[in-house]
Design a protein around this motif. Structure first.
Motif, PDB file in Angstrom:
ATOM      1  N   ASP A 183       0.811  -1.211   0.068  1.00 23.08           N
ATOM      2  CA  ASP A 183       0.066   0.105   0.100  1.00 23.08           C
ATOM      3  C   ASP A 183       0.794   1.224  -0.038  1.00 23.08           C
ATOM      4  O   ASP A 183       1.871   1.271   0.492  1.00 23.08           O
ATOM      5  N   ARG A 184       0.314   2.271  -0.387  1.00 19.46           N
ATOM      6  CA  ARG A 184       1.039   3.782  -0.467  1.00 19.46           C
ATOM      7  C   ARG A 184       1.003   4.340   0.689  1.00 19.46           C
ATOM      8  O   ARG A 184       0.069   3.960   1.835  1.00 19.46           O
ATOM      9  N   ALA A 185       1.941   4.879   1.110  1.00 19.29           N
ATOM     10  CA  ALA A 185       1.944   5.510   2.825  1.00 19.29           C
ATOM     11  C   ALA A 185       0.851   6.617   2.736  1.00 19.29           C
ATOM     12  O   ALA A 185       0.604   7.380   1.697  1.00 19.29           O
ATOM     13  N   GLY A 192      -0.873  27.407   4.484  1.00 18.73           N
ATOM     14  CA  GLY A 192      -0.839  28.531   5.367  1.00 18.73           C
ATOM     15  C   GLY A 192       0.419  29.048   5.470  1.00 18.73           C
ATOM     16  O   GLY A 192       1.563  29.110   4.653  1.00 18.73           O
ATOM     17  N   GLU A 193       0.929  29.645   6.740  1.00 17.65           N
ATOM     18  CA  GLU A 193       2.146  30.433   6.805  1.00 17.65           C
ATOM     19  C   GLU A 193       3.482  29.266   7.199  1.00 17.65           C
ATOM     20  O   GLU A 193       3.773  29.253   8.355  1.00 17.65           O
ATOM     21  N   VAL A 194       3.510  28.631   6.432  1.00 13.35           N
ATOM     22  CA  VAL A 194       4.729  27.664   6.676  1.00 13.35           C
ATOM     23  C   VAL A 194       5.665  27.859   5.382  1.00 13.35           C
ATOM     24  O   VAL A 194       5.428  28.136   4.292  1.00 13.35           O
ATOM     25  N   GLN A 195       7.012  27.415   5.713  1.00 18.31           N
ATOM     26  CA  GLN A 195       8.008  27.607   4.504  1.00 18.31           C
ATOM     27  C   GLN A 195       7.775  26.800   3.285  1.00 18.31           C
ATOM     28  O   GLN A 195       7.945  27.345   2.256  1.00 18.31           O
ATOM     29  N   HIS A 196       7.210  25.446   3.727  1.00 19.14           N
ATOM     30  CA  HIS A 196       7.218  24.634   2.247  1.00 19.14           C
ATOM     31  C   HIS A 196       5.641  23.958   2.443  1.00 19.14           C
ATOM     32  O   HIS A 196       5.646  22.725   2.882  1.00 19.14           O
ATOM     33  N   PRO A 197       4.909  24.551   2.047  1.00 20.36           N
ATOM     34  CA  PRO A 197       3.659  23.950   2.175  1.00 20.36           C
ATOM     35  C   PRO A 197       3.604  22.600   0.881  1.00 20.36           C
ATOM     36  O   PRO A 197       4.147  22.622   0.014  1.00 20.36           O
ATOM     37  N   GLY A 198       2.607  21.673   1.363  1.00 21.31           N
ATOM     38  CA  GLY A 198       2.514  20.696   0.385  1.00 21.31           C
ATOM     39  C   GLY A 198       2.157  19.415   1.063  1.00 21.31           C
ATOM     40  O   GLY A 198       1.632  19.207   2.302  1.00 21.31           O
ATOM     41  N   GLY A 199       2.059  18.524   0.442  1.00 16.87           N
ATOM     42  CA  GLY A 199       1.668  16.862   0.990  1.00 16.87           C
ATOM     43  C   GLY A 199       3.156  16.090   1.360  1.00 16.87           C
ATOM     44  O   GLY A 199       3.942  16.303   0.533  1.00 16.87           O
ATOM     45  N   TYR A 200       3.149  15.612   2.622  1.00 16.52           N
ATOM     46  CA  TYR A 200       4.226  14.700   3.160  1.00 16.52           C
ATOM     47  C   TYR A 200       3.623  13.157   3.543  1.00 16.52           C
ATOM     48  O   TYR A 200       2.566  13.165   3.886  1.00 16.52           O
ATOM     49  N   ARG A 201       4.572  12.728   3.575  1.00 14.43           N
ATOM     50  CA  ARG A 201       4.394  11.354   4.336  1.00 14.43           C
ATOM     51  C   ARG A 201       3.835  11.273   5.628  1.00 14.43           C
ATOM     52  O   ARG A 201       4.660  12.347   6.295  1.00 14.43           O
ATOM     53  N   SER A 213       7.543  21.096  11.519  1.00 14.30           N
ATOM     54  CA  SER A 213       8.821  20.828  11.116  1.00 14.30           C
ATOM     55  C   SER A 213       9.288  20.408   9.885  1.00 14.30           C
ATOM     56  O   SER A 213       9.986  20.909   9.212  1.00 14.30           O
ATOM     57  N   ILE A 214       8.366  19.387   9.592  1.00 15.06           N
ATOM     58  CA  ILE A 214       8.461  19.043   8.117  1.00 15.06           C
ATOM     59  C   ILE A 214       8.014  19.849   6.932  1.00 15.06           C
ATOM     60  O   ILE A 214       8.886  20.011   5.868  1.00 15.06           O
ATOM     61  N   GLY A 215       7.037  20.867   7.428  1.00 11.48           N
ATOM     62  CA  GLY A 215       6.964  21.880   6.229  1.00 11.48           C
ATOM     63  C   GLY A 215       7.917  23.078   6.420  1.00 11.48           C
ATOM     64  O   GLY A 215       7.396  24.136   5.548  1.00 11.48           O
ATOM     65  N   GLY A 216       9.181  22.846   7.310  1.00 10.62           N
ATOM     66  CA  GLY A 216      10.117  23.856   7.162  1.00 10.62           C
ATOM     67  C   GLY A 216       9.899  24.840   8.230  1.00 10.62           C
ATOM     68  O   GLY A 216      10.658  25.735   8.242  1.00 10.62           O
TER      69      GLY A 216
END
Length: 262
Positions: A183-185, A192-201, A213-216
């Motif tokens: 299966d996919r993780a 919003g106000e994060v350095q690196h918005p997006g989708g993460y594991r 933290s993962i979002g920078g």
């Protein structure tokens, strides 16, 4: 030269391993055979079993070997040679050099998805290794679909928990026709106000602060006050909830970081 002999030895051992297993495994379409008759080198043959389960053998023509073990196929060819009056005594030997009729499917988030020949006793982790292991997008779980006695079952196993606990009872034995789907993780999303918005594991037991933290981290305008998460409930409706830094995220959660008013 040593390297050459090392490779040759490895190949011979691989052929021997396949042959040893194939002696008890029914022959089928695609299997490559090397057949010899003692004292009759002109009857030596290298061939593949056809889709219909046949091979073409000198003097006796088409021989159906589908579903036979190698020992039974040897006896059948020997009997046909003797009954046909071609030989008084026929000592037939069959060596399986490539086993293609016994395959399992390894699909999903592995490095090399596909169908793989299965030789000897093989379980889920064995065949995942053959497929290159779990890929970077792979999750902790795999779905195993097996058919036994005409009944198809599906079982989800947690690979990480199984290995960490050393409890291998769910490391199921696989046979021809079985399928393993990695299966996919799960993911989470942050904007919003994060350095690196997006989708993460989404790692197990990941908290909101870890997601930040993962979002920078926050932008200069961001604030950890009033963090909110969009979460889909059991009915499928999306709810916007207020969360704290230690809130454990769920798959597909969307974290929203507000802009500071000061």
């Amino acid at each position: 030269m040593k390297r050459f002999y090392g490779i040759l030895l490895a190949l011979l051992l691989a052929v021997f391993a396949i042959s040893a297993y194939a002696s008890d495994t029914p022959l089928g379409a695609g299997d490559a055979l090397k057949i010899s008759v003692f004292g009759n080198p002109d009857l030596s043959l290298e061939t593949k079993v056809s889709e219909a389960g046949n091979i073409t053998f000198p003097l006796i023509g088409n021989v159906n070997v589908n579903g036979l073990s190698t020992s039974d196929a040897e006896k059948k060819i020997s009997g046909l040679l003797i009954d046909g009056g071609f030989l008084r005594n026929a000592e037939v030997n069959i060596l399986v050099t490539e086993l293609q009729s016994q395959q399992v499917s390894i699909l999903g988030q592995v490095l090399r998805p596909g169908r793989y020949p299965i030789s000897g006793t093989r379980n889920v982790t064995d065949m995942l290794a053959v497929a290159g292991g779990v890929g970077p997008e792979g999750g902790d779980t795999a779905t195993v679909v097996r058919t036994r006695d005409g009944k198809t079952t599906k079982q989800v196993i947690n690979l990480v928990e199984m290995i960490q606990s050393s409890d291998m009872k769910e490391n199921l034995t696989l046979i021809n026709g079985d399928m393993v789907y990695v299966d996919r993780a799960p993911k989470f999303y942050i904007y919003g106000e994060v350095q690196h918005p997006g989708g993460y594991r989404l790692e197990r037991n990941m908290t909101v602060v870890q997601a930040l933290s993962i979002g920078g981290g926050l932008t200069p305008r961001g604030t950890e006050r009033g963090l909110r998460v969009k979460r889909r409930d059991t009915s499928g409706s999306v709810q916007m909830i207020d969360v704290k830094n230690d809130e454990v995220l769920r798959p597909d959660d969307v974290v929203y970081v507000k802009e500071s008013l000061f």
